[in-house]
Design an enzyme around this catalytic site. Structure first.
Site, PDB file in Angstrom:
ATOM      1  N   HIS A  63       0.852  -1.181   0.000  1.00 64.15           N
ATOM      2  CA  HIS A  63       0.000   0.000   0.000  1.00 64.15           C
ATOM      3  C   HIS A  63       0.894   1.240   0.000  1.00 64.15           C
ATOM      4  CE1 HIS A  63      -2.808  -2.687   2.643  1.00 64.15           C
ATOM      5  NE2 HIS A  63      -2.874  -3.031   1.378  1.00 64.15           N
ATOM      6  N   TYR A  78       1.909   2.194  13.614  1.00 62.86           N
ATOM      7  CA  TYR A  78       2.423   3.206  12.700  1.00 62.86           C
ATOM      8  C   TYR A  78       1.690   4.518  12.905  1.00 62.86           C
ATOM      9  CZ  TYR A  78      -1.494   1.608   9.727  1.00 62.86           C
ATOM     10  OH  TYR A  78      -2.724   1.250   9.242  1.00 62.86           O
TER      11      TYR A  78
END
Length: 188
Positions: free
Chosen positions: A71, A133
Site C-alpha cells: 500500500h 504506525y
C-alpha cells in the site's frame, strides 16, 4: 547516576528518504521501557522536522504468516513494532529513477522505519505481532480507491517472503492488487 533513556540512530536505505532506525530500550528486572515516538530525538536522527503525527494505528496480527500490503498512501509513516517480529518489504512507487526499487528488512521492538509518501509498504508476521504506525494525514474511506497498490507476488519485484504467499493469510483485496508494470508512478 543519570537515568537511562531511549536513543534513536538512523541509517539511509537504498530508497531515498526511507530511514531505518535502531531504537534502544531500557530494561531491568521488571521488564523494559522505550519511547516509541519522541519527536526531538527522531528529528535529530534524521526524520524530517515537518513530519507531524495526526493519527497512530495499531495492527494486531495473531498468527505468523499474516501479510498486508503493498500500500502507498499520500502520507509519510513512522513504523515500529510493540511486540513480535515482522518481515517488511518496501517498493518505491514515486515517479523517477528509483521507481520499482525495493528494500526488505525485519522489524522488532528495537527497530523502526520512517517511510516517505509514495513508497509502498507490506509486512508479513513471523509471530504474533503488534505493529504500530503513525502518519501525518488522516486515512479516508472516500479516498481509499485512490491510494496506490501493487501485488505482493509480482515477479518483477520478486520479494522472497519468509512464508510462502500460498501459506499466508491475506485479504482478497491484497491478493488482487495490480502488477508493478500496471501501476502509474506517483507524483510527490
Amino acid at each position: 547516576m543519570a537515568a537511562q533513556t531511549t536513543e534513536f540512530t538512523s541509517r539511509e536505505s537504498d530508497i531515498p528518504g526511507l530511514l531505518i532506525l535502531e531504537v534502544t530500550s531500557v530494561g531491568d528486572s521488571r521488564g523494559w521501557f522505550q519511547e516509541k515516538y519522541q519527536k526531538a530525538k527522531l528529528v535529530e536522527s534524521g526524520v524530517p522536522q515537518d513530519f507531524n503525527v495526526v493519527q497512530t494505528n495499531i495492527s494486531y496480527n495473531k498468527d505468523a504468516g499474516v501479510i498486508r500490503g503493498f500500500h502507498a498512501e499520500p502520507w509519510d509513516k513512522y513504523i515500529s513494532v510493540i511486540s513480535g517480529e515482522v518481515f517488511c518489504a518496501y517498493v518505491d512507487l514515486r515517479k523517477g529513477s528509483t521507481f520499482g526499487k525495493k528494500v526488505t528488512l525485519e522489524l522488532d521492538n528495537n527497530k523502526a522505519v520512517f517511510l516517505p509518501r509514495g513508497v509502498a509498504n507490506a509486512f508479513q508476521t513471523l509471530s504474533e505481532t503488534y505493529y504500530i504506525y503513525s502518519v501525518n494525514d488522516h486515512w479516508s474511506k472516500e479516498n481509499y480507491d485512490r491510494y496506490t497498490y501493487v501485488n505482493l507476488g509480482d515477479p518483477d519485484i520478486a520479494i522472497s517472503w519468509p512464508i510462502a504467499l500460498n501459506d499466508s493469510t491475506m485479504s482478497e483485496r491484497d491478493r488482487n492488487h495490480p502488477m508493478l508494470k500496471d501501476v502509474k508512478p506517483i507524483e510527490v
